[in-house]
Design a protein around this motif. Structure first.
Motif, PDB file in Angstrom:
ATOM      1  N   PHE A  41     -21.761  16.207 -77.829  1.00  0.00           N
ATOM      2  CA  PHE A  41     -21.672  14.732 -77.798  1.00  0.00           C
ATOM      3  C   PHE A  41     -22.608  14.146 -76.725  1.00  0.00           C
ATOM      4  O   PHE A  41     -23.338  13.208 -76.978  1.00  0.00           O
ATOM      5  N   VAL A  42     -22.562  14.730 -75.515  1.00  0.00           N
ATOM      6  CA  VAL A  42     -23.466  14.279 -74.429  1.00  0.00           C
ATOM      7  C   VAL A  42     -24.056  15.542 -73.794  1.00  0.00           C
ATOM      8  O   VAL A  42     -23.308  16.460 -73.431  1.00  0.00           O
ATOM      9  N   GLY A  43     -25.366  15.566 -73.649  1.00  0.00           N
ATOM     10  CA  GLY A  43     -26.057  16.789 -73.214  1.00  0.00           C
ATOM     11  C   GLY A  43     -25.946  17.087 -71.729  1.00  0.00           C
ATOM     12  O   GLY A  43     -25.674  16.203 -70.905  1.00  0.00           O
ATOM     13  N   LEU A  44     -26.187  18.355 -71.430  1.00  0.00           N
ATOM     14  CA  LEU A  44     -26.057  18.843 -70.052  1.00  0.00           C
ATOM     15  C   LEU A  44     -26.952  18.093 -69.043  1.00  0.00           C
ATOM     16  O   LEU A  44     -26.502  17.776 -67.934  1.00  0.00           O
ATOM     17  N   PRO A  45     -28.223  17.769 -69.419  1.00  0.00           N
ATOM     18  CA  PRO A  45     -29.069  17.076 -68.432  1.00  0.00           C
ATOM     19  C   PRO A  45     -28.469  15.747 -67.958  1.00  0.00           C
ATOM     20  O   PRO A  45     -28.643  15.354 -66.802  1.00  0.00           O
ATOM     21  N   THR A  46     -27.776  15.070 -68.849  1.00  0.00           N
ATOM     22  CA  THR A  46     -27.156  13.784 -68.463  1.00  0.00           C
ATOM     23  C   THR A  46     -26.144  14.022 -67.339  1.00  0.00           C
ATOM     24  O   THR A  46     -26.125  13.299 -66.333  1.00  0.00           O
ATOM     25  N   TRP A  47     -25.313  15.063 -67.509  1.00  0.00           N
ATOM     26  CA  TRP A  47     -24.276  15.313 -66.494  1.00  0.00           C
ATOM     27  C   TRP A  47     -24.896  15.773 -65.178  1.00  0.00           C
ATOM     28  O   TRP A  47     -24.443  15.378 -64.096  1.00  0.00           O
ATOM     29  N   GLU A  48     -25.948  16.589 -65.280  1.00  0.00           N
ATOM     30  CA  GLU A  48     -26.595  17.054 -64.036  1.00  0.00           C
ATOM     31  C   GLU A  48     -27.265  15.897 -63.316  1.00  0.00           C
ATOM     32  O   GLU A  48     -27.162  15.764 -62.100  1.00  0.00           O
ATOM     33  N   ALA A  49     -27.942  15.051 -64.086  1.00  0.00           N
ATOM     34  CA  ALA A  49     -28.665  13.935 -63.458  1.00  0.00           C
ATOM     35  C   ALA A  49     -27.687  12.953 -62.815  1.00  0.00           C
ATOM     36  O   ALA A  49     -27.915  12.477 -61.700  1.00  0.00           O
ATOM     37  N   LEU A  50     -26.602  12.677 -63.513  1.00  0.00           N
ATOM     38  CA  LEU A  50     -25.653  11.682 -62.978  1.00  0.00           C
ATOM     39  C   LEU A  50     -24.852  12.225 -61.792  1.00  0.00           C
ATOM     40  O   LEU A  50     -24.583  11.514 -60.839  1.00  0.00           O
ATOM     41  N   SER A  51     -24.463  13.508 -61.889  1.00  0.00           N
ATOM     42  CA  SER A  51     -23.597  14.064 -60.829  1.00  0.00           C
ATOM     43  C   SER A  51     -24.402  14.608 -59.657  1.00  0.00           C
ATOM     44  O   SER A  51     -23.884  14.802 -58.568  1.00  0.00           O
ATOM     45  N   ARG A  52     -25.695  14.875 -59.913  1.00  0.00           N
ATOM     46  CA  ARG A  52     -26.582  15.482 -58.900  1.00  0.00           C
ATOM     47  C   ARG A  52     -26.108  16.877 -58.506  1.00  0.00           C
ATOM     48  O   ARG A  52     -26.331  17.329 -57.388  1.00  0.00           O
ATOM     49  N   ASN A  53     -25.389  17.523 -59.412  1.00  0.00           N
ATOM     50  CA  ASN A  53     -24.960  18.908 -59.198  1.00  0.00           C
ATOM     51  C   ASN A  53     -25.224  19.718 -60.461  1.00  0.00           C
ATOM     52  O   ASN A  53     -25.272  19.160 -61.567  1.00  0.00           O
ATOM     53  N   THR A  54     -25.373  21.026 -60.278  1.00  0.00           N
ATOM     54  CA  THR A  54     -25.602  21.912 -61.415  1.00  0.00           C
ATOM     55  C   THR A  54     -24.389  21.876 -62.340  1.00  0.00           C
ATOM     56  O   THR A  54     -23.250  21.827 -61.874  1.00  0.00           O
ATOM     57  N   VAL A  55     -24.655  21.919 -63.632  1.00  0.00           N
ATOM     58  CA  VAL A  55     -23.567  21.870 -64.615  1.00  0.00           C
ATOM     59  C   VAL A  55     -23.650  23.094 -65.513  1.00  0.00           C
ATOM     60  O   VAL A  55     -24.727  23.488 -65.960  1.00  0.00           O
ATOM     61  N   THR A  56     -22.508  23.716 -65.754  1.00  0.00           N
ATOM     62  CA  THR A  56     -22.443  24.837 -66.688  1.00  0.00           C
ATOM     63  C   THR A  56     -21.073  24.822 -67.361  1.00  0.00           C
ATOM     64  O   THR A  56     -20.117  24.246 -66.832  1.00  0.00           O
ATOM     65  N   THR A  57     -20.999  25.457 -68.519  1.00  0.00           N
ATOM     66  CA  THR A  57     -19.711  25.500 -69.225  1.00  0.00           C
ATOM     67  C   THR A  57     -19.078  26.882 -69.125  1.00  0.00           C
ATOM     68  O   THR A  57     -17.913  27.059 -69.437  1.00  0.00           O
ATOM     69  N   SER A  58     -19.892  27.851 -68.705  1.00  0.00           N
ATOM     70  CA  SER A  58     -19.492  29.247 -68.855  1.00  0.00           C
ATOM     71  C   SER A  58     -19.032  29.880 -67.544  1.00  0.00           C
ATOM     72  O   SER A  58     -19.558  29.577 -66.470  1.00  0.00           O
ATOM     73  N   VAL A  59     -18.101  30.801 -67.661  1.00  0.00           N
ATOM     74  CA  VAL A  59     -17.655  31.552 -66.476  1.00  0.00           C
ATOM     75  C   VAL A  59     -18.690  32.596 -66.069  1.00  0.00           C
ATOM     76  O   VAL A  59     -18.601  33.187 -64.997  1.00  0.00           O
ATOM     77  N   HIS A  60     -19.702  32.805 -66.936  1.00  0.00           N
ATOM     78  CA  HIS A  60     -20.688  33.860 -66.654  1.00  0.00           C
ATOM     79  C   HIS A  60     -21.920  33.346 -65.928  1.00  0.00           C
ATOM     80  O   HIS A  60     -22.851  34.102 -65.678  1.00  0.00           O
ATOM     81  N   ASP A  61     -21.969  32.058 -65.590  1.00  0.00           N
ATOM     82  CA  ASP A  61     -23.078  31.527 -64.803  1.00  0.00           C
ATOM     83  C   ASP A  61     -22.670  31.492 -63.332  1.00  0.00           C
ATOM     84  O   ASP A  61     -21.495  31.286 -63.018  1.00  0.00           O
ATOM     85  N   ASP A  97     -10.547  30.452 -71.380  1.00  0.00           N
ATOM     86  CA  ASP A  97     -11.694  31.091 -72.033  1.00  0.00           C
ATOM     87  C   ASP A  97     -13.006  30.362 -71.773  1.00  0.00           C
ATOM     88  O   ASP A  97     -14.012  30.631 -72.401  1.00  0.00           O
ATOM     89  N   ASP A  98     -12.982  29.390 -70.858  1.00  0.00           N
ATOM     90  CA  ASP A  98     -14.232  28.735 -70.444  1.00  0.00           C
ATOM     91  C   ASP A  98     -14.066  28.250 -68.994  1.00  0.00           C
ATOM     92  O   ASP A  98     -12.991  28.425 -68.390  1.00  0.00           O
ATOM     93  N   LEU A  99     -15.131  27.668 -68.446  1.00  0.00           N
ATOM     94  CA  LEU A  99     -15.112  27.303 -67.021  1.00  0.00           C
ATOM     95  C   LEU A  99     -14.058  26.233 -66.716  1.00  0.00           C
ATOM     96  O   LEU A  99     -13.400  26.274 -65.670  1.00  0.00           O
ATOM     97  N   LEU A 100     -13.877  25.293 -67.637  1.00  0.00           N
ATOM     98  CA  LEU A 100     -12.866  24.259 -67.395  1.00  0.00           C
ATOM     99  C   LEU A 100     -11.471  24.893 -67.337  1.00  0.00           C
ATOM    100  O   LEU A 100     -10.654  24.558 -66.466  1.00  0.00           O
ATOM    101  N   GLY A 101     -11.201  25.828 -68.236  1.00  0.00           N
ATOM    102  CA  GLY A 101      -9.892  26.496 -68.261  1.00  0.00           C
ATOM    103  C   GLY A 101      -9.618  27.284 -66.992  1.00  0.00           C
ATOM    104  O   GLY A 101      -8.526  27.183 -66.404  1.00  0.00           O
TER     105      GLY A 101
END
Ligand SMILES: Cc1cc2nc3c(=O)[nH]c(=O)nc-3n(C[C@H](O)[C@H](O)[C@H](O)COP(=O)(O)O)c2cc1C
Length: 442
Positions: A41-61, A97-101
């Motif tokens: 729905f909304v891409g990762l660059p938007t969240w990184e640019a707005l939050s000024r922090n790295t964004v990931t969804t995975s526990v493996h990053d 099963d993901d970083l949010l969880g």
């Protein structure tokens, strides 16, 4: 504050961009954790640019920093907007099963969710049972409200607007820490360190005050939302680093001038003017430093700045005496015959002067550093406050092994009705927070 914003896969994800903007603007350290579906729905660059922090969804990053639990452990608050029916069910079941969880399972911070879904999904018994489970665990619900939904139909299930989610987050943070934000819009002047009175170009009479307690008062006031000018007398630059090396650098937020003890009255000591201040993101960025050396410079700066200040806290150790005459050349032993006699004259009483000329609504706070004697600390604090005429006085016991150059302190605070309003021992940060709370409680 360290705030985690969870974003899950609903159309309303685009509105959460505004929530992230508002939280960043408030000065929070915002970390967005989207689900994989949310990124459709909304891409990762938007969240990184707005939050000024790295964004990931995975526990493996970012495994080296144990990211799957680190964000949850560091969080002061987690808000999930939008919260889909799927993610609500996963939360209720404790799935990870993901970083949010994993973040949600690793946190002890307050969790707020703003559900968003179609009415049928919201009203389904499974969703309602999951919501009950989350409420029973202390999760705060923000909405949903009734209104227009994605397909053009309308009913309960619409996500609360981002401004209202932001207001709910602010209320939650305020409830957790009532002092935070309560000095917003105020200007505080805090003095710290110890003045030095020159004997000649190489020597001075000084004191052992490092300025740690005053710096902590300045930071506590900034955390409470105030713009702070710290008048620092001979403080170690490394101690001041948190407020002089903020990133991004704040305009006017550097030591205006570093002075050694120069002859009193050698020029203006106020450094940069109040006009240098701007809206700074971090508490540290809200502290501007004006460096001074002598009691005369300290007095000039404090009087100058007090004009525009709501609160003045005189935490610096200011010399009571200065040399009647400062030698312009180094005093040499061979020039003296016998013991050296220095003639000292009283310096101006800055605290008494500021108290006498204080404006309506202004708060003047004094400090007293007392060595143990016949009178109790409280008796000496009350006597000194009356003599100085200030609104509050914070007394601490000093000695060879206490008060100075240490991280802990005891502060006894008295008011202008001779009442002890606080008697706290702890780190200088803790005692500073008690003092700022006492000032704001007036
Ligand atoms: C266009 C579109 C809009 C959607 N909006 C919502 C929604 O508002 N709420 C919801 O619970 N699910 C919604 N869904 C379904 C979720 O995207 C789906 O259940 C997904 O698995 C959620 O994954 P997540 O919870 O891990 O983000 C929508 C799906 C699509 C394709």
């Amino acid at each position: 504050m360290f705030i985690v914003v969870g974003v899950t896969g609903g159309i309303a994800a685009y509105k959460t961009a505004q929530l992230v903007r508002l939280l960043v603007k408030d000065g929070h350290d915002v970390h967005v954790i989207p689900t994989d579906d949310a990124l459709r729905f909304v891409g990762l660059p938007t969240w990184e640019a707005l939050s000024r922090n790295t964004v990931t969804t995975s526990v493996h990053d970012d495994v080296a920093r144990v990211r799957h639990v680190a964000l949850g452990q560091q969080a002061d608050l987690i808000v999930i907007a939008p919260a889909t029916a799927n993610s609500i069910a996963k939360m209720a079941a404790g799935l990870a099963d993901d970083l949010l969880g994993t973040t949600l399972l690793a946190t002890t911070a307050p969790v707020m969710i703003a559900p968003a879904m179609h009415t049928e999904m919201w009203q389904h018994a499974a969703t309602q049972a999951n919501i009950d489970t989350l409420i029973s665990r202390g999760v705060h619900m923000i909405g949903p409200v009734a209104g227009e939904l994605t397909g053009g139909d309308s009913g309960p299930g619409r996500m609360v607007e981002p401004d209202d989610i932001h207001a709910a987050v602010v209320r939650e943070l305020q409830a957790a820490d009532p002092v935070r934000g309560s000095a917003a819009g105020q200007h505080w002047v805090v003095t710290a360190g110890g003045t030095r009175e020159p004997l000649d170009p190489v020597r001075y009479i000084g004191n052992r005050s490092s300025g740690r307690q005053g710096l902590e008062v300045a930071l506590a006031a900034a955390r409470a939302g105030a713009q702070v000018t710290l008048v620092a007398a001979n403080m170690d630059p490394s101690l001041l680093a948190p407020v002089t090396q903020t990133d991004p650098p704040a305009a006017g937020n550097s030591s205006s001038r570093h002075r050694n003890a120069g002859p009193s009255g050698s020029g203006d000591a106020s450094g940069s003017s109040l006009a240098d201040e701007g809206p700074f993101a971090s508490p540290e960025g809200r502290v501007r430093v004006v460096a001074v050396g002598t009691s005369q410079e300290m007095g000039d700066a404090a009087r100058d700045l007090a004009d525009g200040a709501d609160v003045v806290v005189m935490a610096a150790a200011v010399s009571d005496y200065r040399l009647a005459e400062v030698a312009q050349e180094k005093m040499r032993k061979e020039d003296a015959s016998g013991p050296l006699t220095l003639e000292l004259v009283e310096t101006a009483d800055i605290l008494a002067g500021l108290s006498a000329s204080k404006r309506e609504g202004q708060t003047i706070v004094g400090f007293a550093a007392e060595t143990p004697g016949e009178m109790t600390l409280a008796e000496r604090a009350i006597r000194k406050r009356r003599r100085k005429g200030c609104d509050l006085l914070a007394a601490n016991e000093v000695g060879w092994d206490r008060g100075f150059e240490r991280d802990d302190n005891r502060l006894l605070i008295v008011n202008n009705r001779d009442e002890i309003v606080a008697d706290v021992a702890g780190s200088k940060r803790e005692t500073a927070e008690s003092l700022v709370a006492a000032i704001l409680a007036r």
